[in-house]
Design a protein around this motif. Sequence first.
Motif, PDB file in Angstrom:
ATOM      1  N   CYS A  99      40.836  35.168  46.733  1.00 35.26           N
ATOM      2  CA  CYS A  99      41.325  34.575  45.477  1.00 35.26           C
ATOM      3  C   CYS A  99      42.508  35.360  44.928  1.00 35.26           C
ATOM      4  N   HIS A 103      45.655  34.355  46.682  1.00 37.34           N
ATOM      5  CA  HIS A 103      46.210  33.086  46.208  1.00 37.34           C
ATOM      6  C   HIS A 103      46.774  33.201  44.789  1.00 37.34           C
ATOM      7  N   TYR A 148      35.727  37.293  49.324  1.00 26.86           N
ATOM      8  CA  TYR A 148      36.196  36.091  48.635  1.00 26.86           C
ATOM      9  C   TYR A 148      37.055  36.467  47.423  1.00 26.86           C
ATOM     10  N   SER A 149      36.707  37.553  46.754  1.00 21.69           N
ATOM     11  CA  SER A 149      37.535  38.026  45.634  1.00 21.69           C
ATOM     12  C   SER A 149      38.947  38.363  46.116  1.00 21.69           C
ATOM     13  N   HIS A 169      42.785  29.409  41.542  1.00 18.82           N
ATOM     14  CA  HIS A 169      41.809  30.407  41.989  1.00 18.82           C
ATOM     15  C   HIS A 169      41.395  31.367  40.877  1.00 18.82           C
ATOM     16  N   TYR A 170      41.917  31.151  39.682  1.00 14.38           N
ATOM     17  CA  TYR A 170      41.568  31.990  38.532  1.00 14.38           C
ATOM     18  C   TYR A 170      40.088  31.842  38.181  1.00 14.38           C
ATOM     19  N   PRO A 228      37.478  30.454  39.994  1.00  8.88           N
ATOM     20  CA  PRO A 228      36.540  30.926  41.023  1.00  8.88           C
ATOM     21  C   PRO A 228      36.456  32.448  41.112  1.00  8.88           C
ATOM     22  N   LEU A 229      37.568  33.131  40.848  1.00 13.61           N
ATOM     23  CA  LEU A 229      37.549  34.598  40.885  1.00 13.61           C
ATOM     24  C   LEU A 229      36.673  35.151  39.768  1.00 13.61           C
TER      25      LEU A 229
END
Length: 174
Positions: free
Chosen positions: A99, A102, A95-96, A110-111, A113-114
């Motif tokens: 992100c 994106h 997932y990292s 996505h900043y 969530p990362l």
Amino acid sequence: MVNKELADLSVLLITLVATPLFCLSLFRHPDFSQKKGFILFLSFLAMYPLLNMVGHIIAISIISYFSYQDGTFFYDFRFYSLILYGVVFLLINGYSLYCIKHLSRGNQSHYTPLIRINLLQIILISPSFVLNPIALLPSIASLLIIFRLVVAKRSREKEKVSTPNYSSSLVETV
């Protein structure tokens, strides 16, 4: 049974090959809008723990297969927890990378969530440091990702403040 130094070196070498290949696909996208070194650094920090978890799952599977052949394998909580450990952190680092992909295309949503997923990784993996000191590597990688993102955001905000907004002055004069 498994040469840990050789396995760790192999994972590092695979990471050094896989990261530029991943970044090359990002760089060639028409919407790519970040600095290449920045994305390469973030990708390496996410790719290394991801490939370590792939290696972890493969090693557990191989050891379990050999014990199955010997007739000594039994499914217990230890086996389950080791596989679960690998899968959870594989998904977190995957997932990292998602992100980061994106972010490289200018999608700033996505900043946050990362940063959150890397904080989650630090919280989940740090207690295992007592059992295995190598468990600090994903935590350190996550800390470096968070630090680098915060520095990049601050420098971007400083750029916005220091550069005048000519488009608004053109609108006012017309």
